[in-house]
Design an enzyme around this catalytic site. Structure first.
Site, short mmCIF file in Angstrom:
data_model
loop_
_atom_site.label_atom_id
_atom_site.label_comp_id
_atom_site.label_asym_id
_atom_site.label_seq_id
_atom_site.Cartn_x
_atom_site.Cartn_y
_atom_site.Cartn_z
N ASP A 142 0.83 -1.20 0.00
CA ASP A 142 0.00 0.00 0.00
C ASP A 142 0.87 1.26 0.00
O ASP A 142 2.00 1.24 0.48
CB ASP A 142 -0.90 -0.03 1.24
N ASN A 152 -10.69 -3.36 -6.54
CA ASN A 152 -9.93 -2.33 -7.27
C ASN A 152 -10.53 -1.97 -8.63
O ASN A 152 -10.17 -0.95 -9.23
CB ASN A 152 -8.45 -2.75 -7.46
C1 FPP Z 1 -2.19 0.12 -3.28
O1 FPP Z 1 -1.69 1.44 -3.26
C2 FPP Z 1 -1.59 -0.60 -4.38
C3 FPP Z 1 -2.26 -1.17 -5.43
C4 FPP Z 1 -3.72 -1.13 -5.57
C5 FPP Z 1 -1.54 -1.83 -6.51
C6 FPP Z 1 -0.33 -2.56 -6.08
C7 FPP Z 1 0.44 -3.02 -7.25
C8 FPP Z 1 1.79 -2.97 -7.32
C9 FPP Z 1 2.65 -2.50 -6.22
C10 FPP Z 1 2.49 -3.49 -8.51
C11 FPP Z 1 2.16 -4.92 -8.75
C12 FPP Z 1 3.09 -5.55 -9.64
C13 FPP Z 1 2.77 -6.54 -10.51
C14 FPP Z 1 3.83 -7.23 -11.20
C15 FPP Z 1 1.38 -6.93 -10.81
P1 FPP Z 1 -2.70 2.64 -3.40
O2 FPP Z 1 -2.85 2.97 -4.84
O3 FPP Z 1 -3.98 2.30 -2.69
O4 FPP Z 1 -1.94 3.78 -2.64
P2 FPP Z 1 -2.59 4.94 -1.77
O5 FPP Z 1 -3.32 4.25 -0.63
O6 FPP Z 1 -1.41 5.73 -1.30
O7 FPP Z 1 -3.50 5.71 -2.68
#
Ligand code: FPP
Length: 249
Positions: A26, A74
């Site tokens: 996250d 998501n």
């Molecule tokens: C949450 O951060 C993260 C995600 C929804 C996506 C996570 C995916 C990756 C780290 C890359 C994955 C890699 C592969 C190879 C599939 P957020 O967007 O909720 O962050 P925030 O809470 O700060 O807004």
């Protein structure tokens, strides 16, 4: 000194390394925002960090690393962001497959892959196929995964098997239920020993609801794109300080 030796050297041999580590990655969005960049720049950086942390975990002797990469919830994000997240596996495996092979890493996917866009599904299933004979760490991507959906899916298949007579519903127990979950393929490694959530949020967010029953949880303040090998080692040390009792005394 090799990188593997360098990672190991940072851990006292007395420290117990979790067999299965699960990570809720996250903080990509906040990382990007602080840099004045679009959210997708955070996901891209987060993707690159997957390679760094997976390599380190493999060197440290972790057997399964499960990463929450895309949840069934998501899909409600803006379509531009969803499309970008669906392209990440194409980018990730396109870039890092040689490294994964070199590390003897076996890729698995836990999630409802049937519902992914064609290109994403193909690339993910190809990565699983191309690494199926590898014998090292399992890199398990939770992609289009949701804990409740997984439990409902297992309950439905047990109900169908009960109705068609292939199982006796009276015989449904922990292990039969676990085998019907999407993580059934991980066998006795299915339950994480340690759950790490980055970015300071302290929630499970529908991740591995059944499997986390006895996991230790560490909430690390670092945003995922900044989460380093040193952070991982600190979190493993924190795990080692915990006293796991599984309901006993
Ligand atoms: C949450 O951060 C993260 C995600 C929804 C996506 C996570 C995916 C990756 C780290 C890359 C994955 C890699 C592969 C190879 C599939 P957020 O967007 O909720 O962050 P925030 O809470 O700060 O807004």
């Amino acid at each position: 000194m090799s990188m593997a030796e360098d990672n190991k050297r940072q851990l006292d041999p007395e420290i117990s390394v979790p067999k299965h580590i699960a990570i809720i990655m996250d903080g990509n969005g906040r990382w990007a925002k602080e840099k004045g960049q679009p959210r997708i720049a955070g996901h891209k950086e987060g993707m690159n960090n997957v390679k760094t942390i997976a390599t380190a975990a493999s060197h440290l002797g972790v057997k399964v690393l499960s990463l929450y990469a895309f949840s069934t919830e998501n899909w409600s994000r803006p379509s531009k962001e969803v499309n970008f997240l669906m392209r990440l596996p194409v980018d990730f495996f396109g870039t890092f497959m040689p490294d994964l092979i070199k590390e003897n890493i076996k890729v698995m996917v836990t999630g409802f892959t049937d519902h992914l866009p064609d290109r994403t599904r193909k690339v993910v299933l190809k990565a699983v196929e191309d690494t199926k004979d590898n014998t090292g760490m399992i890199l398990n991507f939770a992609f289009n995964y949701g804990g409740r959906a997984e439990i409902i899916h297992a309950a439905k298949s047990l109900a169908i098997e009960s109705v068609n007579g292939s199982i006796d519903p009276d015989k449904i127990d922990d292990s039969m239920f676990a085998n019907h979950l999407l993580t059934g393929q991980l066998g006795d490694l299915a339950d994480p020993d340690l759950l790490i959530r980055t970015s300071g949020e302290e929630r499970i967010s529908n991740f591995m609801l059944w499997q986390l029953a006895y996991s230790e949880m560490v909430f690390d303040k670092t945003y995922w794109p900044n989460y380093s090998v040193d952070n991982l080692i600190e979190d493993i040390k924190e795990f080692d300080r915990r006293d796991r009792r599984y309901g006993s005394v």
